[in-house]
Motif scaffolding. Structure first.
Motif, PDB file in Angstrom:
ATOM      1  N   MET A 137      47.136  28.127 -56.165  1.00 19.78           N
ATOM      2  CA  MET A 137      45.973  26.774 -56.404  1.00 19.78           C
ATOM      3  C   MET A 137      47.283  25.697 -56.538  1.00 19.78           C
ATOM      4  O   MET A 137      46.728  24.534 -55.999  1.00 19.78           O
ATOM      5  CB  MET A 137      45.496  27.170 -57.691  1.00 19.78           C
ATOM      6  CG  MET A 137      44.064  28.021 -57.378  1.00 19.78           C
ATOM      7  SD  MET A 137      43.120  28.000 -58.928  1.00 19.78           S
ATOM      8  CE  MET A 137      44.149  28.640 -60.207  1.00 19.78           C
ATOM      9  N   HIS A 138      48.510  25.631 -56.988  1.00 23.07           N
ATOM     10  CA  HIS A 138      49.257  24.712 -57.295  1.00 23.07           C
ATOM     11  C   HIS A 138      50.351  24.288 -56.177  1.00 23.07           C
ATOM     12  O   HIS A 138      51.236  23.487 -56.538  1.00 23.07           O
ATOM     13  CB  HIS A 138      49.693  24.586 -58.680  1.00 23.07           C
ATOM     14  CG  HIS A 138      48.789  24.460 -59.753  1.00 23.07           C
ATOM     15  ND1 HIS A 138      47.977  23.631 -60.085  1.00 23.07           N
ATOM     16  CD2 HIS A 138      48.315  25.709 -60.356  1.00 23.07           C
ATOM     17  CE1 HIS A 138      47.079  24.047 -61.093  1.00 23.07           C
ATOM     18  NE2 HIS A 138      47.384  25.352 -61.214  1.00 23.07           N
ATOM     19  N   ALA A 173      36.501  24.140 -58.439  1.00 21.83           N
ATOM     20  CA  ALA A 173      37.575  24.430 -57.317  1.00 21.83           C
ATOM     21  C   ALA A 173      38.395  25.678 -57.583  1.00 21.83           C
ATOM     22  O   ALA A 173      38.792  26.608 -56.808  1.00 21.83           O
ATOM     23  CB  ALA A 173      38.538  23.289 -57.253  1.00 21.83           C
ATOM     24  N   THR A 174      38.742  25.799 -58.927  1.00 21.92           N
ATOM     25  CA  THR A 174      39.166  27.058 -59.365  1.00 21.92           C
ATOM     26  C   THR A 174      38.609  28.283 -59.145  1.00 21.92           C
ATOM     27  O   THR A 174      39.065  29.304 -58.731  1.00 21.92           O
ATOM     28  CB  THR A 174      39.613  27.102 -60.996  1.00 21.92           C
ATOM     29  OG1 THR A 174      40.452  26.035 -61.105  1.00 21.92           O
ATOM     30  CG2 THR A 174      40.516  28.219 -61.411  1.00 21.92           C
ATOM     31  N   LYS A 181      36.632  15.425 -63.803  1.00 18.55           N
ATOM     32  CA  LYS A 181      37.768  16.007 -63.226  1.00 18.55           C
ATOM     33  C   LYS A 181      37.724  17.405 -63.706  1.00 18.55           C
ATOM     34  O   LYS A 181      38.059  18.183 -63.056  1.00 18.55           O
ATOM     35  CB  LYS A 181      38.911  14.947 -63.932  1.00 18.55           C
ATOM     36  CG  LYS A 181      40.284  15.764 -63.511  1.00 18.55           C
ATOM     37  CD  LYS A 181      41.305  14.884 -64.019  1.00 18.55           C
ATOM     38  CE  LYS A 181      42.871  15.396 -63.523  1.00 18.55           C
ATOM     39  NZ  LYS A 181      43.160  16.694 -63.977  1.00 18.55           N
ATOM     40  N   ALA A 182      37.226  17.723 -65.119  1.00 21.38           N
ATOM     41  CA  ALA A 182      37.289  19.000 -65.506  1.00 21.38           C
ATOM     42  C   ALA A 182      36.305  19.800 -64.814  1.00 21.38           C
ATOM     43  O   ALA A 182      36.589  21.295 -64.616  1.00 21.38           O
ATOM     44  CB  ALA A 182      36.870  18.919 -67.109  1.00 21.38           C
ATOM     45  N   GLU A 204      37.565  20.436 -61.085  1.00 21.06           N
ATOM     46  CA  GLU A 204      38.950  21.562 -61.321  1.00 21.06           C
ATOM     47  C   GLU A 204      38.349  22.778 -61.550  1.00 21.06           C
ATOM     48  O   GLU A 204      38.695  23.862 -61.083  1.00 21.06           O
ATOM     49  CB  GLU A 204      39.899  21.013 -62.309  1.00 21.06           C
ATOM     50  CG  GLU A 204      40.627  20.023 -61.688  1.00 21.06           C
ATOM     51  CD  GLU A 204      41.669  19.307 -62.790  1.00 21.06           C
ATOM     52  OE1 GLU A 204      41.591  19.919 -63.749  1.00 21.06           O
ATOM     53  OE2 GLU A 204      42.578  18.483 -62.273  1.00 21.06           O
ATOM     54  N   THR A 205      37.296  22.948 -62.600  1.00 23.43           N
ATOM     55  CA  THR A 205      36.816  24.365 -62.594  1.00 23.43           C
ATOM     56  C   THR A 205      36.086  24.883 -61.533  1.00 23.43           C
ATOM     57  O   THR A 205      36.401  26.167 -61.282  1.00 23.43           O
ATOM     58  CB  THR A 205      35.485  24.204 -64.016  1.00 23.43           C
ATOM     59  OG1 THR A 205      36.243  23.692 -65.218  1.00 23.43           O
ATOM     60  CG2 THR A 205      34.954  25.296 -64.283  1.00 23.43           C
ATOM     61  N   ILE A 222      44.393  23.081 -55.110  1.00 21.38           N
ATOM     62  CA  ILE A 222      43.241  22.702 -55.851  1.00 21.38           C
ATOM     63  C   ILE A 222      43.003  20.886 -55.976  1.00 21.38           C
ATOM     64  O   ILE A 222      41.699  20.610 -55.950  1.00 21.38           O
ATOM     65  CB  ILE A 222      43.598  23.204 -57.363  1.00 21.38           C
ATOM     66  CG1 ILE A 222      42.327  23.107 -58.128  1.00 21.38           C
ATOM     67  CG2 ILE A 222      44.748  22.285 -57.990  1.00 21.38           C
ATOM     68  CD1 ILE A 222      42.358  23.573 -59.511  1.00 21.38           C
ATOM     69  N   GLU A 223      44.021  20.223 -55.686  1.00 24.94           N
ATOM     70  CA  GLU A 223      43.526  18.801 -55.407  1.00 24.94           C
ATOM     71  C   GLU A 223      43.076  18.663 -54.073  1.00 24.94           C
ATOM     72  O   GLU A 223      42.193  17.614 -54.305  1.00 24.94           O
ATOM     73  CB  GLU A 223      45.199  17.982 -55.746  1.00 24.94           C
ATOM     74  CG  GLU A 223      45.755  18.097 -56.985  1.00 24.94           C
ATOM     75  CD  GLU A 223      47.091  17.458 -57.129  1.00 24.94           C
ATOM     76  OE1 GLU A 223      47.339  16.837 -58.120  1.00 24.94           O
ATOM     77  OE2 GLU A 223      47.884  17.394 -56.078  1.00 24.94           O
ATOM     78  N   ARG A 278      37.291  23.407 -50.114  1.00 28.43           N
ATOM     79  CA  ARG A 278      37.149  22.021 -49.837  1.00 28.43           C
ATOM     80  C   ARG A 278      35.632  21.709 -49.304  1.00 28.43           C
ATOM     81  O   ARG A 278      35.006  21.096 -49.913  1.00 28.43           O
ATOM     82  CB  ARG A 278      37.997  21.151 -49.203  1.00 28.43           C
ATOM     83  CG  ARG A 278      37.968  19.731 -49.029  1.00 28.43           C
ATOM     84  CD  ARG A 278      39.086  19.087 -48.451  1.00 28.43           C
ATOM     85  NE  ARG A 278      38.933  19.699 -46.881  1.00 28.43           N
ATOM     86  CZ  ARG A 278      39.876  19.401 -46.046  1.00 28.43           C
ATOM     87  NH1 ARG A 278      40.900  18.742 -46.336  1.00 28.43           N
ATOM     88  NH2 ARG A 278      39.968  20.078 -44.806  1.00 28.43           N
ATOM     89  N   CYS A 303      39.505  19.398 -54.659  1.00 27.78           N
ATOM     90  CA  CYS A 303      38.730  18.468 -55.533  1.00 27.78           C
ATOM     91  C   CYS A 303      38.254  17.162 -54.948  1.00 27.78           C
ATOM     92  O   CYS A 303      37.308  16.553 -55.441  1.00 27.78           O
ATOM     93  CB  CYS A 303      39.410  18.121 -56.817  1.00 27.78           C
ATOM     94  SG  CYS A 303      39.447  19.657 -57.845  1.00 27.78           S
TER      95      CYS A 303
END
Length: 233
Positions: A134-135, A121-122, A114-115, A118-119, A100-101, A153, A104
């Motif tokens: 994702m992590h 990307a999720t 950021k929020a 990440e939303t 996920i990083e 990406r 982003c």
């Protein structure tokens, strides 16, 4: 969508592109095939504004109605970040970051919060079947999973154009088949235009148009067909 006229490229005295003309419509999936050294990747890099043609004054490169050759470096970088997504053969994921990083990063470059990043990307990772990965870092993912992270990406900023350079060249046949179908699913879902350089004849034949490059020139192409589901090989 993309209008390129008389694109030439020299590396020293070697002429790699010899006056390429190209028109691509919005929502098309176009494949580019040809032998190694024909100039396919060089053309893709110029279309993606990662490199410049050698004859700027005698050529034209228009993307989404904008003459990208007239943009200064900062404006060109912003245009690229907003309008073009890239998928490479070897993923180019940063090993120290999670899936996920990695996804982003283009959004952060765009200064998306950021929020929000990440939303988005999720959502993309769930859409691509990676909700439980994702992590994980790249070395904890399979080759096919890494490539789907790279696809996410490329999509994070909702670009209108996706440029892919041998996207399935490093995948096993099953993962490659899934990725090929995914491109058409993404086109139908999000409306992106795809330009794909590939040696995979099955993928090339699925495209709306297949262009052949030989010795720095586009020599032929399949007859254009209506946009829609991928053509059966």
């Amino acid at each position: 969508m993309i209008k390129a006229t008389n694109i030439q490229k020299y590396f020293g005295e070697l002429q790699v592109l010899k006056g390429v003309d190209l028109r691509i419509k919005a929502g098309e999936v176009v494949s580019i095939v040809g032998p190694s050294g024909a100039g396919k990747t060089t053309l893709l890099q110029i279309l993606g504004t990662l490199d410049n043609q050698s004859n700027k004054k005698e050529s034209e490169l228009e993307i989404n109605g904008i003459d990208v050759t007239s943009l200064k470096d900062k404006a060109l970088a912003a245009f690229r970040n907003n309008h073009i997504g890239f998928i490479f053969q070897f993923h180019q994921l940063l090993p120290e970051f999670s899936a996920i990083e990695n996804v982003c990063i283009p959004a952060f470059i765009k200064r998306t919060g950021k929020a929000e990043a990440e939303t988005r990307a999720t959502e993309l990772l769930i859409f691509l079947g990676l909700s439980n990965r994702m992590h994980h870092r790249p070395n904890e993912l399979s080759g096919g999973e890494q490539q789907r992270v790279a696809v996410a990406r490329a999509l994070i900023n909702n670009p209108s154009i996706i440029l892919a350079d041998e996207p399935s060249g490093n995948l096993d046949s099953e993962s490659a088949d899934k990725l090929h179908q995914l491109f058409f699913q993404l086109r139908d879902e999000f409306g992106q235009t795809f330009v794909i350089v590939t040696h995979n004849e099955e993928l090339a034949d699925m495209a709306d148009r297949k262009l052949t490059m030989i010795d720095g020139q586009i020599t032929d192409q399949y007859v254009e067909r209506s946009l829609g589901s991928p053509k059966k090989p």
